[in-house]
Every structure is written in C-alpha cells, then in structure tokens.
Design a protein around this motif. Structure first.
Motif, mmCIF file in Angstrom:
data_model
loop_
_atom_site.group_PDB
_atom_site.id
_atom_site.type_symbol
_atom_site.label_atom_id
_atom_site.label_comp_id
_atom_site.label_asym_id
_atom_site.label_seq_id
_atom_site.Cartn_x
_atom_site.Cartn_y
_atom_site.Cartn_z
ATOM 1 N N GLU B 90 -61.857 89.235 92.452
ATOM 2 C CA GLU B 90 -61.068 89.815 91.366
ATOM 3 C C GLU B 90 -59.946 90.726 91.834
ATOM 4 O O GLU B 90 -58.945 90.864 91.140
ATOM 5 N N PHE B 91 -60.100 91.370 92.990
ATOM 6 C CA PHE B 91 -59.092 92.315 93.435
ATOM 7 C C PHE B 91 -58.362 91.894 94.698
ATOM 8 O O PHE B 91 -57.348 92.477 95.058
ATOM 9 N N GLY B 92 -58.879 90.898 95.387
ATOM 10 C CA GLY B 92 -58.270 90.481 96.649
ATOM 11 C C GLY B 92 -57.370 89.271 96.467
ATOM 12 O O GLY B 92 -57.088 88.836 95.359
ATOM 13 N N VAL B 93 -56.944 88.726 97.596
ATOM 14 C CA VAL B 93 -56.113 87.518 97.581
ATOM 15 C C VAL B 93 -57.016 86.323 97.284
ATOM 16 O O VAL B 93 -58.112 86.218 97.829
ATOM 17 N N TRP B 94 -56.567 85.419 96.434
ATOM 18 C CA TRP B 94 -57.400 84.269 96.060
ATOM 19 C C TRP B 94 -57.571 83.323 97.242
ATOM 20 O O TRP B 94 -56.620 82.809 97.800
ATOM 21 N N LYS B 95 -58.838 83.090 97.598
ATOM 22 C CA LYS B 95 -59.117 82.106 98.649
ATOM 23 C C LYS B 95 -60.299 81.257 98.208
ATOM 24 O O LYS B 95 -61.243 81.048 98.953
ATOM 25 N N GLY B 96 -60.236 80.779 96.973
ATOM 26 C CA GLY B 96 -61.305 79.922 96.482
ATOM 27 C C GLY B 96 -62.493 80.726 95.995
ATOM 28 O O GLY B 96 -62.451 81.950 95.922
ATOM 29 N N LEU B 97 -63.571 80.024 95.696
ATOM 30 C CA LEU B 97 -64.744 80.653 95.104
ATOM 31 C C LEU B 97 -65.637 81.346 96.132
ATOM 32 O O LEU B 97 -66.705 81.849 95.796
ATOM 33 N N GLY C 225 -56.754 86.934 88.305
ATOM 34 C CA GLY C 225 -55.467 87.620 88.339
ATOM 35 C C GLY C 225 -55.190 88.357 87.034
ATOM 36 O O GLY C 225 -54.734 89.500 87.027
ATOM 37 N N LEU C 226 -55.494 87.693 85.921
ATOM 38 C CA LEU C 226 -55.281 88.324 84.613
ATOM 39 C C LEU C 226 -56.151 89.559 84.448
ATOM 40 O O LEU C 226 -55.703 90.585 83.941
ATOM 41 N N LYS C 227 -57.415 89.445 84.876
ATOM 42 C CA LYS C 227 -58.348 90.574 84.725
ATOM 43 C C LYS C 227 -57.764 91.831 85.345
ATOM 44 O O LYS C 227 -57.795 92.915 84.764
ATOM 45 N N LYS C 228 -57.243 91.653 86.553
ATOM 46 C CA LYS C 228 -56.738 92.803 87.281
ATOM 47 C C LYS C 228 -55.509 93.396 86.588
ATOM 48 O O LYS C 228 -55.438 94.594 86.334
ATOM 49 N N ILE C 229 -54.544 92.548 86.258
ATOM 50 C CA ILE C 229 -53.317 93.025 85.627
ATOM 51 C C ILE C 229 -53.616 93.676 84.282
ATOM 52 O O ILE C 229 -53.124 94.757 83.959
ATOM 53 N N VAL C 230 -54.425 92.997 83.466
ATOM 54 C CA VAL C 230 -54.693 93.487 82.115
ATOM 55 C C VAL C 230 -55.575 94.731 82.153
ATOM 56 O O VAL C 230 -55.361 95.680 81.397
ATOM 57 N N GLY C 231 -56.572 94.740 83.057
ATOM 58 C CA GLY C 231 -57.442 95.909 83.184
ATOM 59 C C GLY C 231 -56.629 97.142 83.553
ATOM 60 O O GLY C 231 -56.755 98.213 82.949
#
Lengths: 120, 121, 243
Positions: B90-97, C225-231
């Motif tokens: 949720e807070f880092g760079v997206w690298k898949g699941l 990405g949305l969670k972070k921006i909107v939160g």
C-alpha cells in the motif's frame, strides 16, 4: 453524491490512514516485543521474575504504553471492518469496536502501571 | 426485474496465495484482538502486588495455556510479517502481489513459534 | 470413460435455477464458448448466453467456468476440463437475467459513481496537451487503461459480494488511470467518490481481480495507489485541495 455521503466516506478514509500508521508503529513494537518474549521466556516467567525486570523501569513503561496506544487505534478499526462485512446489526457494529477500544486502553494502561509501579 | 444471484462465491476462484494471505491475516488479527484484553487483565493484577500476580499466573499453568502461548506467538509473527507485506503493497512501489512475502510469513511464523517452544523448555 | 464426450453442467434459470447436464462431443482446440454454442444450437435452443467477437477482444463472453470467471472464447477445454467435466455458470456478483446472461447495469453504474470518465478543461482552440509518455504518472495510468469492462474482476471480488455499495476493482482501476491523467479536471470529486468503505479503502488486497484479469491488468495496484492518495488527502489534503 451529496455532502452526507462524502463526510462518512472521508471519516472512513481517515480511519484507514490511522489504522495503517498505527500498523507501522506496531510493526516495530511487535518485533521488539517478540525479542523481549524470547529473553523473558529464558530468564523466567514467575511473577517475581517478571516484576524483577519491569518494576521501576521507565523505558519499559514508555515503550509499552506506546504499544498499548497503537493497539487501541489498530485493533478496533480492524474489528469494525470484519463486523461490517459479516454482521448486519448496526448497534453491534458500533458497540463492539468501541468496547474493544475501551478494554485495550483501560486494561492495557492498568497493566503497564501495574507491572512498573504496582504495589510490591 | 432480474434478481441478484444468491450463489456463493466459489472457493475454486479464491484458491490462490494472496487470498490465503488475506484469510490468515484476518483470522490471526481477530484471535489476537480477542486475546489482548485477557492478556492485559492478567498483567494488570500486578497493581495489587507480586503475590496477586503470582496467584493469577498460577491459573495458566495448564498445558492448554502453554499451547495457547505458542499459538499466540505464531499468530503474532504471522500477522506482523503479513501486515508488513500489506504496508509495502500500500505504501511502497508496486511490485506485484508479493507472493514470496506470504511464504516468508508462514515460514517465519513457524520459526518464531518453534523458537518459543525451544526457549521455553 | 469415453474420451470424446464432455459432461457439461450449465446453469439454467435465474438465481433460483440450477445446473442442467448436457453431453457435448469433444473437438480439437475446442473453447468453452464452442461448447456453449453447441448446446444452444444442437441440444437446447432455449439456452441464453452472450458473446460477440469470439476472439478475445470484447469481453462479452465472460462466465464462471469451473468456479473461476473467464472469457469463454479464450478458455480451451483441454486446459481446464479435469476428467471430462465442465461446470458453466453466469458471472457472480451480478443479477442473473437468464441462464448465462447477467445484468451488467450496476457494474457500469459504479464506473460512473467512481467518476471513471474523463473531463478536461481545454477546447479545440487550445494547443495539444503535452504529456510526457515516460513520466511516472503516465506509466501508472498506462498500466490500467486497456480495461474493456468485461466484469471478470468484479465477479471475482469477495468484497463486492460482502458490501453492496463497494465500487469494485474495474471502476477503481478506471478512477486510478484518471487520477494519473494530468489533463483531467475533476480530481477532487474523484478522490471523494472513491474514498471510504464504498471506495478503495474496503479493498483487502485479496488479489483475485489481478489473478483473473484476462488482460493482465492489476487492479490491486491501482487500488493501493488510490488508498494512499485518498487516505493522505482526507487527513492532510492533496495537491488538488482538501477533501
């Protein structure tokens, strides 16, 4: 999409944010706590042994009160999510998380005070 | 008017690692949340002195509590590692699941639980 | 067992219906859509189902096959039929009109509710918008813009089942691509639309949407990405203002 819907949604967005921030605090606290458990389990878990480590220990009190406060934020919000998806009782969905929050805050602080500054 | 399907979401569609991680995270969180007030209550008996704490601790001398302690350490480690995976997603760079994290969470929690058993002999 | 016959269970009726069994001859390179078409043409003309392009471009033929939402025109029977049985049902989480056809209204309504549509401020009299294709935002948007609205992700999501008002992966993915579109002028409305429990914050990162998407889009990424921006916007404000 009126103002009423928007303000509930914004509250929920804030709760998500606080739950994640408390999660970050807990990640550190839990990691430290696990290490403390491993040490405690070796040094002994009788009342005497536990209190020998905690009594008068201000650092311990500070750390664990932060831990209690983080749990107080994190757990009830998590519980509320689970309840809202599985139980359709509006009263329980509000009451149970608040109850959990009160129990964690009150009992948790009592525990910290008890082990650090309780009667001998 | 057509009506909403009452068929339940099929388990076969949910049989994958990320869903499994969600489920473990939810169960571990719920059990930990239930346990926490009891844990705090027990420790708060120290308010009234060492003797009172000791008498309450005696109640936990049964094997079922030893099993419970092991289970809680395991669940705590599971929730910690699984939770860190979610924070990274949720807070880092997206690298898949981040499926490797899930496997780490399961293994890591078993290691933590095992370590607890060994050290508490 | 006879290798050249498939035992196919097909959902008939509405939500009160049930599975009816048909025997369909196997063929080389047969897809699940071929099977459904065979049943309707040769065995039971009362079977209702949807398809259009039959080549994996339109998403109309999406159904639940052996418990998983798929495009039936792109699902080879040989790959998924264990022991000569197939189970075909309509997409989950949507009202059933009849047999294998579902009512997609709520799916598209939620796209709209999530402000999943573009609106800019420039006119034909303005110069072209200069968007750098390699900018981080454009790349994030590009990862999600191929969505054709087939409903597979929506049908696979357990949060959609659990929460009536949850916008779902497709609508949120669409909103994410537009949040990353610097030309769009409705960002604050969009953030408000996708905030909270009906919006992105109910996603539990189960990831079934990303596992199932036939175009390999990962709605989980956009929702995160949305969670972070909107939160953050709810607590501290955003570059477009306070929520």
């Amino acid at each position: 999409m009126g103002q009423a819907v928007s303000s509930v949604a914004i509250l929920q967005a804030k709760l998500w944010y606080y739950q994640r921030i408390s999660a970050m605090v807990l990640a550190l606290c839990v990691a430290v706590h696990l290490i403390i458990i491993y040490i405690a389990v070796q040094d002994g878990l009788t009342a005497n042994e536990i209190l020998g480590r905690t009594r008068g220990n201000w650092a311990f009190a500070l750390f664990y009160e932060i831990f209690v406060l983080a749990c107080f934020v994190h757990a009830p919000i998590g519980l509320a999510n689970i309840l809202r998806e599985n139980i359709q009782n509006a009263f329980l969905n509000r009451a149970l998380p608040l109850l959990l929050a009160a129990l964690i805050l009150i009992l948790g602080t009592m525990a910290v005070i008890g082990v650090v500054w309780g009667q001998p | 008017m057509s009506q909403k399907s009452t068929r339940q979401l099929d388990f076969r569609g949910r049989a994958h690692w990320s869903y499994f991680a969600y489920y473990l995270h939810r169960i571990s969180g719920l059990l930990l949340a239930c346990f926490l007030p009891l844990h705090f209550f027990l420790l708060s008996r120290a308010l009234n002195g060492e003797a009172e704490l000791a008498s309450y601790l005696k109640l936990t001398d049964f094997p079922i509590f030893k099993f419970g302690e092991w289970a809680l350490v395991t669940l705590l480690a599971l929730h910690l590692i699984g939770g860190t995976r979610l924070l990274v997603i949720e807070f880092g760079v997206w690298k898949g699941l981040r499926k490797a994290w899930i496997q780490m969470a399961v293994l890591g929690s078993l290691v933590c639980g095992g370590l607890f058993l060994i050290l508490s002999r | 067992m006879n290798q050249s016959i498939l035992n196919v269970k097909v959902w008939r009726g509405t939500q009160d219906g049930g599975f009816v069994e048909y025997k369909v001859p196997r063929a080389a390179n047969q897809t699940v859509l071929d099977v459904v078409t065979y049943i309707q043409r040769k065995l039971d003309p009362t079977l209702s189902y949807r398809f259009a392009c039959r080549v994996g471009m339109c998403g109309s033929c999406a159904m639940t096959v052996n418990g998983k939402a798929r495009w039936t025109c792109r699902t080879h029977v040989a790959k998924i039929a264990d022991s000569d049985t197939l189970e075909i049902a309509p997409l989950d989480n949507l009202p059933i009109i009849k047999d294998l056809a579902t009512d997609m209204t709520e799916f598209f309504d939620k796209m709209s509710k999530a402000v999943g549509y573009f609106k800019g401020e420039q006119t034909r009299h303005d110069d072209f918008a200069k968007v750098k294709p390699d900018s981080e935002e454009r790349q994030l948007a590009n990862a999600g813009i191929e969505c054709i609205g087939c409903g597979v992700c929506y049908a696979s999501c357990e949060v959609v089942s659990a929460r009536e008002s949850y916008l779902g992966p497709a609508a949120l993915n669409r909103a994410w691509t537009l949040v990353n579109d610097e030309r769009d002028s409705q960002q604050l409305d969009r953030l408000r639309a996708v905030a909270g429990d009906a919006g992105c914050h109910s996603c539990h990162t189960q990831g079934t949407c990303s596992e199932r998407c036939p175009k390999q889009i990962e709605p989980t990424a956009g929702i995160a990405g949305l969670k972070k921006i909107v939160g953050r916007a709810a607590v501290m404000g955003s570059k477009w203002g306070k929520l």
